[in-house]
Design an enzyme around this catalytic site. Structure first.
Site, PDB file in Angstrom:
ATOM      1  N   TYR A  25       0.828  -1.204   0.000  1.00 54.54           N
ATOM      2  CA  TYR A  25       0.000   0.000   0.000  1.00 54.54           C
ATOM      3  C   TYR A  25       0.864   1.256   0.000  1.00 54.54           C
ATOM      4  O   TYR A  25       0.659   2.173  -0.794  1.00 54.54           O
ATOM      5  CB  TYR A  25      -0.953  -0.025   1.212  1.00 54.54           C
ATOM      6  CG  TYR A  25      -1.485   1.330   1.578  1.00 54.54           C
ATOM      7  CD1 TYR A  25      -2.381   2.002   0.735  1.00 54.54           C
ATOM      8  CD2 TYR A  25      -1.082   1.975   2.755  1.00 54.54           C
ATOM      9  CE1 TYR A  25      -2.851   3.260   1.061  1.00 54.54           C
ATOM     10  CE2 TYR A  25      -1.551   3.226   3.081  1.00 54.54           C
ATOM     11  CZ  TYR A  25      -2.426   3.872   2.241  1.00 54.54           C
ATOM     12  OH  TYR A  25      -2.885   5.123   2.556  1.00 54.54           O
ATOM     13  N   PRO A  78       1.552  15.437   4.024  1.00 56.72           N
ATOM     14  CA  PRO A  78       0.368  14.888   4.693  1.00 56.72           C
ATOM     15  C   PRO A  78       0.151  13.429   4.310  1.00 56.72           C
ATOM     16  O   PRO A  78       0.199  13.079   3.130  1.00 56.72           O
ATOM     17  CB  PRO A  78      -0.772  15.757   4.161  1.00 56.72           C
ATOM     18  CG  PRO A  78      -0.292  16.242   2.828  1.00 56.72           C
ATOM     19  CD  PRO A  78       1.201  16.341   2.915  1.00 56.72           C
ATOM     20  N   GLN A 129      -3.910  20.060   5.995  1.00 54.34           N
ATOM     21  CA  GLN A 129      -4.284  19.614   4.643  1.00 54.34           C
ATOM     22  C   GLN A 129      -5.721  19.128   4.630  1.00 54.34           C
ATOM     23  O   GLN A 129      -6.081  18.185   5.327  1.00 54.34           O
ATOM     24  CB  GLN A 129      -3.338  18.507   4.165  1.00 54.34           C
ATOM     25  CG  GLN A 129      -3.672  17.991   2.764  1.00 54.34           C
ATOM     26  CD  GLN A 129      -4.518  16.716   2.801  1.00 54.34           C
ATOM     27  OE1 GLN A 129      -4.222  15.797   3.543  1.00 54.34           O
ATOM     28  NE2 GLN A 129      -5.582  16.669   1.987  1.00 54.34           N
ATOM     29  N   THR A 157      -5.788  19.565  -1.171  1.00 59.24           N
ATOM     30  CA  THR A 157      -5.237  18.618  -2.148  1.00 59.24           C
ATOM     31  C   THR A 157      -6.263  18.417  -3.259  1.00 59.24           C
ATOM     32  O   THR A 157      -7.431  18.116  -2.985  1.00 59.24           O
ATOM     33  CB  THR A 157      -4.887  17.288  -1.462  1.00 59.24           C
ATOM     34  OG1 THR A 157      -3.891  17.549  -0.472  1.00 59.24           O
ATOM     35  CG2 THR A 157      -4.349  16.271  -2.458  1.00 59.24           C
ATOM     36  N   HIS A 241       0.912  13.126  -6.226  1.00 63.95           N
ATOM     37  CA  HIS A 241       0.499  12.312  -5.085  1.00 63.95           C
ATOM     38  C   HIS A 241       1.433  11.099  -4.912  1.00 63.95           C
ATOM     39  O   HIS A 241       0.987   9.997  -4.562  1.00 63.95           O
ATOM     40  CB  HIS A 241      -0.953  11.858  -5.275  1.00 63.95           C
ATOM     41  CG  HIS A 241      -1.775  11.795  -4.018  1.00 63.95           C
ATOM     42  ND1 HIS A 241      -2.663  12.771  -3.663  1.00 63.95           N
ATOM     43  CD2 HIS A 241      -1.860  10.869  -3.027  1.00 63.95           C
ATOM     44  CE1 HIS A 241      -3.258  12.447  -2.528  1.00 63.95           C
ATOM     45  NE2 HIS A 241      -2.788  11.301  -2.114  1.00 63.95           N
ATOM     46  N   ARG A 244       0.426   7.987  -6.941  1.00 67.80           N
ATOM     47  CA  ARG A 244      -0.647   7.127  -6.420  1.00 67.80           C
ATOM     48  C   ARG A 244      -2.003   7.405  -7.064  1.00 67.80           C
ATOM     49  O   ARG A 244      -2.963   6.688  -6.809  1.00 67.80           O
ATOM     50  CB  ARG A 244      -0.757   7.321  -4.902  1.00 67.80           C
ATOM     51  CG  ARG A 244       0.543   7.043  -4.191  1.00 67.80           C
ATOM     52  CD  ARG A 244       0.540   7.515  -2.754  1.00 67.80           C
ATOM     53  NE  ARG A 244      -0.249   6.691  -1.871  1.00 67.80           N
ATOM     54  CZ  ARG A 244       0.158   5.531  -1.374  1.00 67.80           C
ATOM     55  NH1 ARG A 244       1.336   5.051  -1.706  1.00 67.80           N
ATOM     56  NH2 ARG A 244      -0.598   4.837  -0.560  1.00 67.80           N
ATOM     57  N   GLY A 274       9.158  11.028  -4.867  1.00 73.39           N
ATOM     58  CA  GLY A 274      10.387  10.276  -5.089  1.00 73.39           C
ATOM     59  C   GLY A 274      11.616  10.789  -4.371  1.00 73.39           C
ATOM     60  O   GLY A 274      12.711  10.253  -4.563  1.00 73.39           O
TER      61      GLY A 274
HETATM   62  C1  LIG Z   1       0.507   6.172   2.501  1.00 72.39           C
HETATM   63  C2  LIG Z   1       0.280   7.526   1.885  1.00 72.39           C
HETATM   64  C3  LIG Z   1      -0.849   8.266   2.243  1.00 72.39           C
HETATM   65  C4  LIG Z   1      -1.058   9.547   1.710  1.00 72.39           C
HETATM   66  N1  LIG Z   1      -2.134  10.304   2.128  1.00 72.39           N
HETATM   67  C5  LIG Z   1      -2.276  11.578   1.664  1.00 72.39           C
HETATM   68  C6  LIG Z   1      -3.321  12.415   2.160  1.00 72.39           C
HETATM   69  O1  LIG Z   1      -4.129  12.029   3.007  1.00 72.39           O
HETATM   70  N2  LIG Z   1      -3.412  13.675   1.653  1.00 72.39           N
HETATM   71  C7  LIG Z   1      -2.531  14.156   0.712  1.00 72.39           C
HETATM   72  O2  LIG Z   1      -2.634  15.309   0.290  1.00 72.39           O
HETATM   73  N3  LIG Z   1      -1.539  13.373   0.230  1.00 72.39           N
HETATM   74  C8  LIG Z   1      -1.385  12.122   0.699  1.00 72.39           C
HETATM   75  N4  LIG Z   1      -0.347  11.351   0.233  1.00 72.39           N
HETATM   76  C9  LIG Z   1       0.599  11.919  -0.744  1.00 72.39           C
HETATM   77  C10 LIG Z   1       1.759  12.604  -0.004  1.00 72.39           C
HETATM   78  O3  LIG Z   1       1.325  13.710   0.725  1.00 72.39           O
HETATM   79  C11 LIG Z   1       2.843  13.071  -0.994  1.00 72.39           C
HETATM   80  O4  LIG Z   1       2.272  13.887  -1.981  1.00 72.39           O
HETATM   81  C12 LIG Z   1       3.593  11.912  -1.658  1.00 72.39           C
HETATM   82  O5  LIG Z   1       3.732  10.823  -0.772  1.00 72.39           O
HETATM   83  C13 LIG Z   1       4.961  12.380  -2.110  1.00 72.39           C
HETATM   84  O6  LIG Z   1       5.659  11.385  -2.786  1.00 72.39           O
HETATM   85  P1  LIG Z   1       6.732  10.400  -2.082  1.00 72.39           P
HETATM   86  O7  LIG Z   1       5.917   9.442  -1.275  1.00 72.39           O
HETATM   87  O8  LIG Z   1       7.400   9.750  -3.244  1.00 72.39           O
HETATM   88  O9  LIG Z   1       7.628  11.225  -1.211  1.00 72.39           O
HETATM   89  C14 LIG Z   1      -0.134  10.066   0.762  1.00 72.39           C
HETATM   90  C15 LIG Z   1       0.995   9.320   0.405  1.00 72.39           C
HETATM   91  C16 LIG Z   1       1.215   8.064   0.966  1.00 72.39           C
HETATM   92  C17 LIG Z   1       2.479   7.319   0.601  1.00 72.39           C
END
Ligand SMILES: Cc1cc2nc3c(=O)[nH]c(=O)nc-3n(C[C@H](O)[C@H](O)[C@H](O)COP(=O)(O)O)c2cc1C
Length: 353
Positions: A25, A78, A129, A157, A241, A244, A274
């Site tokens: 996940y 976040p 956020q 977001t 994101h 994702r 990344g």
């Molecule tokens: C497990 C997980 C949960 C996340 N939940 C949120 C969220 O609730 N709100 C949001 O704006 N971004 C969320 N994100 C995105 C992160 O804020 C961020 O944009 C992203 O993880 C950055 O990329 P990186 O994981 O490669 O550092 C989530 C990312 C992950 C990995």
């Protein structure tokens, strides 16, 4: 006391500590994970162009984001499901941010409540956020709560009108909406479908309702950066994101220069996707970002060793940024310019460790 020397060691320890479906996940992405891989590939495809024989004996990594002083140009992203990685959730992140001298985003979907997070780390600059999952009254109530609790900025977001198609989670039958409590949301208003109704005119209305600076997270198109300015936003996070959501897309670093150009100094620009090492952070600075957010690197640190490991990761990033500055021939974040990087003429093979 945890002790991890490299980003790779932290990720390995996290993988060993987490149940396989939670590892999938957190480390996985949308679709066929092209965006996820391109976030990393785009960082690897940018090479430094060092200058030599400059006096680099005195170096500093501190800067500001939205006027907030931060000891290094790295903020904590976040993470709605942060409770999966540390029982203290966003409160642990806020404490780690305070100890490292930087700021943290606190997700609306995270645990504990936004007030409890603020109380756990009164010195950390916190950014709330938001996801629009209720009517205007509900959103304004949350904004007021964040203001009253001392949050320094608000962030919406916008890359998640609907959930991304995460094939690893589908295969594992993993339902993240049931993974932890969501104390900020309130059951009466857990209306996920409202996220798809959000438009720029509503952002403009929301920006008028608060004295706090408003950030838009999830912008990748230069025209959307211009609309963010027109809507009264103070900053954008260039983000897909973490790969994702929509897939495939370019890596975040690939779209950063166009967004910076469109912002034209009227918006502060942060970027995520990344980022693992100090050298990565310096590349984002070279392309005009003021700060970088870490998501997965933060989750991995918490899973590997809790608050201590997250402070260690932030400290390591700061040291690596500083050493990269010295090797590049600069001494401070504002010295790093586009001429300090160049695209790789041919692709770099993947890193093994
Ligand atoms: C497990 C997980 C949960 C996340 N939940 C949120 C969220 O609730 N709100 C949001 O704006 N971004 C969320 N994100 C995105 C992160 O804020 C961020 O944009 C992203 O993880 C950055 O990329 P990186 O994981 O490669 O550092 C989530 C990312 C992950 C990995």
């Amino acid at each position: 006391m945890s002790s991890f020397a490299t980003a790779g060691e932290v990720a390995e320890a996290a993988r060993a500590a987490l149940p396989p479906e939670v590892w999938d996940y957190v480390s996985g992405g949308g679709g066929t994970e092209v965006t996820l891989r391109r976030n990393r590939a785009a960082l690897d495809a940018l090479l430094f162009r060092p200058r030599v024989l400059r006096d680099v004996s005195a170096r500093r990594t501190d800067t500001t984001f939205l006027g907030l002083p931060i000891a290094l140009p790295v903020l904590l992203a976040p993470i709605g499901t942060i409770g999966l990685f540390d029982a203290g959730g966003a409160a642990t992140c806020a404490r780690a941010a305070a100890r490292a001298g930087t700021g943290a985003f606190v997700g609306i979907l995270s645990v504990p409540s936004l007030e409890e997070v603020a109380a756990a780390a009164p010195d950390a600059p916190l950014i709330f956020q938001h996801y629009v999952r209720g009517d205007r009254e509900w959103t304004l109530e949350l904004f007021k709560r964040a203001e009253a609790a001392g949050y320094r900025a608000l962030c919406i977001t916008v890359d998640s009108a609907v959930d991304g198609i995460r094939e690893r989670d589908l295969r594992n039958r993993f339902d993240r909406s049931k993974a932890q409590d969501r104390p900020n949301l309130g059951t009466a208003y857990a209306r996920r479908e409202l996220q798809a109704t959000l438009t720029w005119s509503e952002i403009a209305w929301l920006a008028e309702q608060t004295e706090l600076p408003l950030m838009i997270k999830g912008v990748t198109h230069p025209d959307d950066a211009k609309l963010a300015i027109e809507s009264g936003a103070a900053a954008v996070v260039v983000s897909n994101h973490g790969g994702r959501q929509l897939d495939p897309q370019p890596g975040a670093l690939e779209v950063l220069p166009d967004v910076v150009a469109a912002a034209g100094g009227r918006l502060e620009v942060a970027v995520d996707g990344g980022f693992e090492r100090g050298g990565d952070v310096v590349k984002a600075l070279a392309l005009g970002a003021r700060a970088v957010l870490i998501g997965k690197a933060m989750c991995f640190s918490l899973a590997a060793g809790g608050e201590a490991a997250l402070v260690e990761t932030l400290t390591r990033l700061r040291t690596e940024v500083e050493r990269t500055f010295a090797l590049l021939g600069v001494t401070a974040p504002d010295d790093v310019r586009p001429e300090h990087v160049r695209p790789a003429p041919w692709p770099t093979p993947p890193h093994a460790g």
